[in-house]
Design an enzyme around this catalytic site. Sequence first.
Site, short mmCIF file in Angstrom:
data_model
loop_
_atom_site.label_atom_id
_atom_site.label_comp_id
_atom_site.label_asym_id
_atom_site.label_seq_id
_atom_site.Cartn_x
_atom_site.Cartn_y
_atom_site.Cartn_z
CG LEU A 201 -2.05 -0.99 1.26
CD1 LEU A 201 -2.85 -0.81 2.55
CD2 LEU A 201 -2.98 -0.87 0.05
CB CYS A 202 0.43 4.39 -1.88
SG CYS A 202 0.94 6.13 -1.86
CG PHE A 203 -1.94 6.25 2.17
CD1 PHE A 203 -1.89 7.52 2.71
CD2 PHE A 203 -2.49 6.11 0.91
CE1 PHE A 203 -2.37 8.62 2.03
CE2 PHE A 203 -2.98 7.20 0.21
CZ PHE A 203 -2.92 8.46 0.77
#
Length: 250
Positions: free
Chosen positions: A142-144
Amino acid sequence: MDARLIRHIDDPFDGAMNMAIDQALAESVDQGAAACLRLYRWKSPTLSLGYFQQYDDRQQHPWSADLPIVRRSSGGGAIVHDAELTYSLSIATPKSRHGADLTIYATVHNAIMETIAAIAMQTARRFADSGWLPLAADDAFLCFERRTDEDLVVSGYKIAGSAQRRVGRAILQHGSILLQTSPAAPMLPGLQCVSGKSCDPAQFADHLTATLSKALDADTSPAELSAAETTRAAEIAAARFSSPAWTHRR
């Protein structure tokens, strides 16, 4: 500088069209059209893969297993587009300039920081200035859960991240601002959770537009996609972002 503002918050598109519209707008700017700020949401919760991610890696994240999926043309980690606001900025740069434009990153993220301070009364900081250590590896799905120097964090949690790609002499920068926690990504607290303040997407978009327009010294006027851009976006969506060959290319 003249700039257009296109909003697809209350009339959202699916993942393929959202990515295709960003591409079509960047192509227009490359061909001489005015800069364009687009603020949008998604027709249904959608998982977007970064350009370089492996499709099968989505199995690492069972919470989003049932979501439709689209592959972006920009890099980075996967994003659950649900309880967030997505933006894109297409802007011309000198023909001699190549690679990433860190000035655009800084300008946009400073505007987002100002908006967070006004809407949520919390302090956002660039990760490079935060003093926090990464919560996950740089290759997290995940990017976050990833961290780069320009990412914005609040109370140690990543709230906004962006990616760029060049389209001729235009820069397309798009990014996600995590406003709330999505059931499809329960491990990611959004701005509303960490601040305790309600974060309405339309209100956030209004403030961000005003702040970013001032930072860019732009006369930003509401606009719609032109007929040519609408046609071009449909072509791009069919040929690329809706194509299984594109989605499963890695």
